[in-house]
Design a protein around this motif. Structure first.
Motif, mmCIF file in Angstrom:
data_model
loop_
_atom_site.group_PDB
_atom_site.id
_atom_site.type_symbol
_atom_site.label_atom_id
_atom_site.label_comp_id
_atom_site.label_asym_id
_atom_site.label_seq_id
_atom_site.Cartn_x
_atom_site.Cartn_y
_atom_site.Cartn_z
ATOM 1 N N ARG A 1 0.832 -1.218 0.000
ATOM 2 C CA ARG A 1 0.000 0.000 0.000
ATOM 3 C C ARG A 1 0.857 1.255 0.000
ATOM 4 O O ARG A 1 0.537 2.239 -0.641
ATOM 5 C CB ARG A 1 -0.908 0.015 1.241
ATOM 6 N N LEU B 1 2.171 1.876 -3.451
ATOM 7 C CA LEU B 1 1.134 2.420 -4.332
ATOM 8 C C LEU B 1 0.842 3.886 -4.002
ATOM 9 O O LEU B 1 0.732 4.723 -4.897
ATOM 10 C CB LEU B 1 -0.149 1.586 -4.217
ATOM 11 N N LEU C 1 -5.811 5.948 -9.619
ATOM 12 C CA LEU C 1 -5.654 5.155 -8.386
ATOM 13 C C LEU C 1 -5.714 5.985 -7.105
ATOM 14 O O LEU C 1 -5.284 5.539 -6.044
ATOM 15 C CB LEU C 1 -4.365 4.317 -8.429
ATOM 16 N N THR D 1 -8.231 -2.244 -3.307
ATOM 17 C CA THR D 1 -6.901 -2.647 -3.778
ATOM 18 C C THR D 1 -6.895 -2.655 -5.296
ATOM 19 O O THR D 1 -7.956 -2.721 -5.935
ATOM 20 C CB THR D 1 -6.545 -4.061 -3.271
ATOM 21 N N TYR D 2 -5.718 -2.577 -5.819
ATOM 22 C CA TYR D 2 -5.544 -2.667 -7.284
ATOM 23 C C TYR D 2 -4.640 -3.867 -7.506
ATOM 24 O O TYR D 2 -3.433 -3.795 -7.256
ATOM 25 C CB TYR D 2 -4.905 -1.375 -7.788
#
Ligand code: SF4
Ligand code: SF4
Length: 165
Positions: free
Chosen positions: A2, A5, A150, A162-163
């Motif tokens: 995380r 990202l 995102l 989440t991706y």
């Protein structure tokens, strides 16, 4: 993961600036066929969805610079409009529905705070139709318009969005 990202989302414009300028330089300097760019857009679309526009594209970079200088919002509308003439945007936008990586919601941990929806320009345009967490709404991440900024995933306080594959 995380944290990585979030850091990428925070630096998205810098990433776009470097990759957009590099692509422009390489393609103009070495006379590379534009078809290779189209192929790269389709392959990245298959894997990640429509990431090309906001993370890679030289035209996307120019549009974002213009948008940042524009106060009355007209250029913001043009940002989506200019993509109508771009085959990479058509293909990769359509591929948002089928890409390997997707924005996914963990309904068990979601606290319905709504922070994700507040970040999303698709939800802002059609708040009744789209939501990242509300049931019985369409997922903006699957929409043609989602350019995989995102920001929704990065803002989620507990990792419910989440991706991933
Ligand atoms: S990545 Fe998230 S916030 Fe960005 S456009 Fe897509 S759904 Fe909306
Ligand atoms: S930001 Fe995360 S916790 Fe809040 S509504 Fe969206 S998915 Fe649920």
């Amino acid at each position: 993961m995380r944290k990585v990202l979030k850091a990428l989302v925070d630096k998205r414009f810098a990433i776009l600036a470097v990759s957009g300028a590099t692509i422009y330089y390489v393609f103009t300097q070495y006379y590379i066929s534009i078809w290779w760019l189209l192929l790269a857009g389709v392959i990245s679309g298959l894997i990640f969805g429509k990431v090309f526009c906001r993370w890679v594209c030289p035209m996307g970079l120019i549009m974002e610079i213009m948008m940042s200088m524009n106060k009355d919002g007209k250029i913001k509308q043009m940002y989506q409009y200019h993509k109508l003439g771009c085959p990479i945007a058509w293909f990769s936008g359509w591929l948002n529905k089928f890409s390997l990586f997707k924005i996914k919601l963990n309904t068990d941990s979601c606290i319905s705070c709504g922070a994700c929806d507040k970040k999303c320009y698709i939800v802002a345009m059609e708040p009744v139709k789209y939501s990242l967490y509300k049931p019985k709404t369409l997922k903006p991440g699957d929409s043609y318009t989602c350019s995989k900024c995102l920001e929704c995933v990065a803002v989620c306080p507990n990792g419910s969005l989440t991706y991933k594959v």
